[in-house]
Design an enzyme around this catalytic site. Structure first.
Site, PDB file in Angstrom:
ATOM      1  N   ASP A   1       5.147  -0.956  -3.905  1.00  0.00           N
ATOM      2  CA  ASP A   1       6.487  -1.541  -3.787  1.00  0.00           C
ATOM      3  C   ASP A   1       6.709  -2.245  -2.458  1.00  0.00           C
ATOM      4  O   ASP A   1       7.818  -2.276  -1.934  1.00  0.00           O
ATOM      5  CB  ASP A   1       7.568  -0.474  -4.026  1.00  0.00           C
ATOM      6  CG  ASP A   1       7.331   0.248  -5.335  1.00  0.00           C
ATOM      7  OD1 ASP A   1       7.045  -0.439  -6.331  1.00  0.00           O
ATOM      8  OD2 ASP A   1       7.377   1.486  -5.347  1.00  0.00           O
ATOM      9  N   HIS A  50       5.316  -5.312 -10.843  1.00  0.00           N
ATOM     10  CA  HIS A  50       5.434  -6.344  -9.809  1.00  0.00           C
ATOM     11  C   HIS A  50       6.572  -7.293 -10.179  1.00  0.00           C
ATOM     12  O   HIS A  50       6.654  -7.754 -11.318  1.00  0.00           O
ATOM     13  CB  HIS A  50       4.112  -7.102  -9.658  1.00  0.00           C
ATOM     14  CG  HIS A  50       3.081  -6.304  -8.923  1.00  0.00           C
ATOM     15  ND1 HIS A  50       1.841  -6.782  -8.620  1.00  0.00           N
ATOM     16  CD2 HIS A  50       3.142  -5.050  -8.412  1.00  0.00           C
ATOM     17  CE1 HIS A  50       1.152  -5.844  -7.946  1.00  0.00           C
ATOM     18  NE2 HIS A  50       1.933  -4.795  -7.822  1.00  0.00           N
TER      19      HIS A  50
HETATM   20  P1  IMP Z   1       0.942   7.825 -11.358  1.00  0.00           P
HETATM   21  O1  IMP Z   1       0.215   6.677 -10.759  1.00  0.00           O
HETATM   22  O2  IMP Z   1       1.920   7.432 -12.439  1.00  0.00           O
HETATM   23  O3  IMP Z   1       0.008   8.929 -11.783  1.00  0.00           O
HETATM   24  O4  IMP Z   1       1.861   8.483 -10.209  1.00  0.00           O
HETATM   25  C1  IMP Z   1       1.297   9.075  -9.049  1.00  0.00           C
HETATM   26  C2  IMP Z   1       2.108   8.721  -7.811  1.00  0.00           C
HETATM   27  O5  IMP Z   1       1.949   7.338  -7.518  1.00  0.00           O
HETATM   28  C3  IMP Z   1       3.623   8.928  -7.982  1.00  0.00           C
HETATM   29  O6  IMP Z   1       4.162   9.299  -6.727  1.00  0.00           O
HETATM   30  C4  IMP Z   1       4.125   7.543  -8.364  1.00  0.00           C
HETATM   31  O7  IMP Z   1       5.477   7.370  -8.038  1.00  0.00           O
HETATM   32  C5  IMP Z   1       3.217   6.672  -7.510  1.00  0.00           C
HETATM   33  N1  IMP Z   1       3.018   5.309  -8.016  1.00  0.00           N
HETATM   34  C6  IMP Z   1       2.129   4.909  -8.962  1.00  0.00           C
HETATM   35  N2  IMP Z   1       2.187   3.586  -9.133  1.00  0.00           N
HETATM   36  C7  IMP Z   1       3.102   3.127  -8.282  1.00  0.00           C
HETATM   37  C8  IMP Z   1       3.596   1.815  -7.979  1.00  0.00           C
HETATM   38  O8  IMP Z   1       3.180   0.796  -8.518  1.00  0.00           O
HETATM   39  N3  IMP Z   1       4.566   1.735  -7.021  1.00  0.00           N
HETATM   40  C9  IMP Z   1       5.007   2.838  -6.377  1.00  0.00           C
HETATM   41  N4  IMP Z   1       4.593   4.073  -6.623  1.00  0.00           N
HETATM   42  C10 IMP Z   1       3.648   4.222  -7.568  1.00  0.00           C
HETATM   43 MG    MG Z   2       6.440  -1.810  -7.867  1.00  0.00          MG
END
Ligand code: IMP
Ligand code: MG
Length: 334
Positions: free
Chosen positions: A13, A43
């Site tokens: 982000d 995105h």
């Molecule tokens: P997962 O990738 O859904 O397994 O989540 C694991 C951790 O990564 C969590 O804290 C999510 O909030 C974070 N996370 C995964 N993808 C993103 C992203 O694109 N932006 C921000 N946080 C992410």
């Molecule tokens: Mg994002």
């Protein structure tokens, strides 16, 4: 710069989507190829008063002459991908590697009910962690097994390597951020793969000597969503006051926030072997910077902030976001 890799410098982000959408308009790459985990990343970019969001396609989707590729390391949710192809009318220029892993309903179910994943790690619930676990067990379906995707299948690593052989411009789009890396982030509060520049290149199928530039993207402040430590985290009220309160583009969850973290930034520069930096949302920190496109016209406080980052990292901040529209940017590239 034929091969530019972009990655997030904090916890995702950072505003990579906007930076990449701008580069697509400005540099007209022949290929943009997405690495990273999959549809857990959203995105966002805005152009001509409209806001767009992609979870599967590269953020260059508005440029009709850029081919939109998805690397073999990326997980595909076919429904989300097909919806985005329809929305951007990109069916003639979207290609998925035959070996992309496929997210199925059972992965989404496991991701959103498992208490470790849901409550402790705080995942996005999009099925990516369980799908990557199945991939490691070698039971996951691949894109080549899915008839609905058959029109879009291609050998993405060949396409990217051949384009680079002919010195075409290629943007490699990383997702998430350095400190969500399974290897380099604060385990277990991380995503299910390495998402640093090297991992993104592996997703796409290019070797380290192929890369000309590594652009690490930072936001002017730090946000994270889900569990895990966040140095100097500020309260919700304080975040509201400063205009830092954000909500996740995939999950809608409120993001936690903290001031720009120079030590994290320097570590991200090392891990990714960054060659240049972008800083987004400067206008949130310094409202007088809003919409400015020339460095000299930025307020001196804002320039001092940028110069401190440059002094500490030894790298130039080549792109500075000053608003949501993809043209609200200071481009200091040579
Ligand atoms: P997962 O990738 O859904 O397994 O989540 C694991 C951790 O990564 C969590 O804290 C999510 O909030 C974070 N996370 C995964 N993808 C993103 C992203 O694109 N932006 C921000 N946080 C992410
Ligand atoms: Mg994002």
């Amino acid at each position: 710069m034929p091969c530019l890799v972009t990655v997030g410098g904090f916890y995702g982000d950072e505003g990579k989507g906007k930076i990449i959408a701008y580069l697509a308009k400005q540099d007209n790459p022949s290929i943009a190829v997405r690495g990273g985990v999959g549809p857990n990343a959203g995105h966002t970019f805005a152009f001509n008063g409209r806001t767009y969001k992609v979870r599967m396609l590269p953020s260059t989707a508005l440029n009709p002459s850029t081919r939109l590729l998805i690397g073999a390391g990326v997980l595909v949710n076919p429904k989300i991908l097909l919806d985005e192809i329809a929305a951007f009318k990109s069916d003639d220029r979207t290609f998925v590697d035959s070996q992309c892993g496929i997210i199925e309903q059972n992965h989404i179910g496991r991701d959103s009910t498992d208490s470790h994943l849901k409550s402790r790690v705080g995942t996005t619930g999009t099925g990516t962690g369980p799908a990557n676990a199945d991939r490691a067990l070698r039971t996951l379906k691949l894109a080549r097994d899915i008839p609905e995707l058959s029109l879009f299948i291609e050998d993405v690593s060949n396409s990217v390597n051949y384009a680079l052989d002919s010195r075409e411009n290629v943007i490699v789009e990383g997702t998430q951020g350095t400190f969500l890396s399974l290897f380099h982030g604060g385990y277990p509060y991380v995503t299910s793969k390495d998402v640093t520049a090297s991992g993104i290149c592996a997703d796409v199928g290019i070797g380290p000597k192929r890369v000309d530039e590594v652009l690490v993207v930072f936001k002017s402040y730090v946000t994270r969503v889900g569990g895990g430590p966040l140095q100097n985290e500020i309260s919700e009220e304080e975040a509201k006051k400063r205009g830092w309160l954000e909500f996740g583009s995939v999950t809608g969850r409120q993001r936690r926030s903290s001031p720009f973290d120079m030590e994290l930034a320097k570590k991200a520069v090392r891990i990714n072997s960054a060659t240049q930096l972008a800083v987004t949302k400067l206008d949130v920190l310094f409202p007088e910077s809003a919409g400015i496109r020339e460095y000299a016209k930025l307020p001196s406080t804002a320039r001092r902030f940028i110069e401190e980052i440059e002094g500490e990292t030894g790298l130039k901040v080549t792109l500075i976001g000053t608003g949501p529209d993809l043209d609200e940017i200071v481009d200091r590239r040579p």
